[in-house]
Motif scaffolding. Structure first.
Motif, mmCIF file in Angstrom:
data_model
loop_
_atom_site.group_PDB
_atom_site.id
_atom_site.type_symbol
_atom_site.label_atom_id
_atom_site.label_comp_id
_atom_site.label_asym_id
_atom_site.label_seq_id
_atom_site.Cartn_x
_atom_site.Cartn_y
_atom_site.Cartn_z
ATOM 1 N N ARG A 297 64.132 -30.438 46.146
ATOM 2 C CA ARG A 297 64.099 -29.219 46.969
ATOM 3 C C ARG A 297 64.151 -29.590 48.454
ATOM 4 N N GLY A 298 63.399 -30.629 48.827
ATOM 5 C CA GLY A 298 63.406 -31.106 50.226
ATOM 6 C C GLY A 298 64.782 -31.638 50.590
ATOM 7 N N ARG B 267 74.238 -26.609 47.393
ATOM 8 C CA ARG B 267 73.237 -25.535 47.394
ATOM 9 C C ARG B 267 73.802 -24.277 46.755
ATOM 10 N N ASP C 226 66.702 -29.688 36.652
ATOM 11 C CA ASP C 226 66.107 -30.196 37.896
ATOM 12 C C ASP C 226 66.856 -29.655 39.114
ATOM 13 N N ALA D 195 67.643 -30.696 49.341
ATOM 14 C CA ALA D 195 68.583 -29.570 49.471
ATOM 15 C C ALA D 195 68.548 -29.015 50.897
ATOM 16 N N LYS D 196 67.366 -29.072 51.508
ATOM 17 C CA LYS D 196 67.216 -28.493 52.857
ATOM 18 C C LYS D 196 67.948 -29.298 53.925
ATOM 19 N N ARG E 206 61.370 -32.675 41.248
ATOM 20 C CA ARG E 206 61.918 -31.367 41.641
ATOM 21 C C ARG E 206 61.524 -31.025 43.078
ATOM 22 N N ARG E 207 60.294 -31.401 43.452
ATOM 23 C CA ARG E 207 59.854 -31.137 44.839
ATOM 24 C C ARG E 207 60.725 -31.943 45.797
ATOM 25 N N ALA F 155 66.093 -25.988 39.669
ATOM 26 C CA ALA F 155 64.731 -25.793 40.197
ATOM 27 C C ALA F 155 64.673 -26.107 41.689
ATOM 28 N N ALA F 156 65.627 -26.893 42.167
ATOM 29 C CA ALA F 156 65.652 -27.260 43.583
ATOM 30 C C ALA F 156 66.645 -26.396 44.369
ATOM 31 N N GLY F 157 67.200 -25.374 43.723
ATOM 32 C CA GLY F 157 68.157 -24.498 44.413
ATOM 33 C C GLY F 157 69.531 -25.123 44.541
#
Ligand code: SAM
Length: 328
Positions: free
Chosen positions: A183-184, A327, A301, A186-187, A179-180, A304-306
């Motif tokens: 999230r990265g 996103r 998942d 997604a950015k 998930r971390r 949780a990552a947007g």
């Protein structure tokens, strides 16, 4: 700006002396734990990448041909929904399925740039050269690096970005780090960008176990290759043939594990780290987990990552899935 020029090919490497540290740190950390462990990225030196390509051709390894079938069926839909001008591919390897996406982008007239990202330097160079020759006018910006640490080095997108992460590689992360990582990811999608995620699905454990323990022993050789890497890079003296390949499906966690089991007591010296490691007879070293997914796990998942699921593509037997997300 040269990477954006039509037809330009560049390859940038972000692996340096510090990345030998990364193997050293992983060995020091992983081989001194109660359950010994090494991260799977160290399986992929040039030999490991060749062996992985051979695995993809095995009859037991349904993942590659199934993901290819899904991409062939739905690539036009992916391109119509994303308008992608740039394809970033994480863990691109030898990019065998990539052409299906590039063909669809070329067919729609949107294709501008391909950005392969992999720790295996030899494959990034080979793929960059090969694809720039095959696709007239395609810019290629290869990134030799670790997708957990070097995504900030992606060039600015020339238009809508599609980040593909295929082959089920996302399953190699344990749930929290997965998930971390997402999230990265997604950015770096940018405005209007999408991610295309290949995931293996939960199914009969016998089918999964066979895929990681083929009759010809190629997966076993691939698994043991990590010991050759540690011997070569860190001056260790693993007796590679004294370890056997183990693959088993953990039904509770719904992931497969690859391990190496010491056939007998082993004392290993890792010269570069001034480290001595003892293996008891039948002690195991975990070298990979590969999580299997359900729709619920995927949606959880992504959320949780947007990220939001746009479409989940699968094959008729629901062996594998390719998810398109953006996103929220
Ligand atoms: C399971 S293979 C998948 C290859 C290809 N995408 C496919 O679908 O056949 C995983 C790929 O990811 C690369 N890889 C593994 N860990 C990595 C990391 N941390 N950073 C960058 N690449 C990595 C390996 O070198 C390998 O090419």
């Amino acid at each position: 700006m040269e990477p954006s020029l039509r037809g330009a090919v560049v390859v940038r490497s972000y692996l340096g002396p510090n990345d030998e540290r990364s193997l050293a740190d992983d060995v020091l950390d992983g081989l001194t734990r109660p359950l010994k462990e090494l991260p799977p990225k160290h399986l992929y030196d040039a030999r490991g990448s060749e062996l992985f390509d051979a695995i993809c051709e095995l009859p037991e390894y349904y993942q590659t041909r199934t993901e290819r079938l899904i991409l062939e069926t739905f690539a036009d839909d992916v391109v119509a929904r994303t308008g992608a001008a740039e394809l970033v591919e994480l863990g691109s390897g030898s990019a065998t399925k990539t052409r299906v996406l590039l063909d669809a982008m070329a067919g729609a007239g949107t294709l501008e740039r391909y950005v392969p990202v992999d720790v295996s330097e030899s494959t990034v160079h080979a793929v960059a050269e090969m694809l720039s020759e095959e696709y007239a006018g395609l810019s290629v910006h290869g990134v030799v690096g670790d997708f957990e640490r070097h995504l900030s080095h992606l060039p600015a997108p020339p238009g809508p970005r599609l980040v593909a992460f295929l082959g089920g590689t996302i399953g190699n992360f344990p749930p929290g780090s997965r998930r971390r990582f997402l999230r990265g990811l997604a950015k770096v999608l940018g405005d209007g960008g999408h991610v295309l995620l290949g995931t293996d699905l939960v199914k009969d454990p016998r089918v999964i176990e066979a895929a990681y323990d083929d009759g010809a022993g190629v997966t076993a050789e691939f698994n043991r290759n990590v010991l050759h890497v540690v011997n070569r890079e860190l001056g260790a003296d693993f007796d590679v043939d004294a370890f056997e390949h183990v693959a088993f499906y953990d039904r509770r966690r719904e992931w497969i594990e690859m391990r190496l089991r010491a056939l007998d007591v082993q004392h290993v010296r890792v010269e570069a780290l001034d480290l001595d490691v003892d293996f008891a007879a039948r002690e195991e070293l975990r070298t990979e987990i590969s999580a299997k997914f359900t729709r619920e796990r995927l949606e959880g998942d992504l959320a949780a990552a947007g990220l939001a699921l746009v479409e989940l593509y699968t094959d008729p037997d629901e062996l594998f899935a390719v998810s398109l997300a953006r996103r929220r």
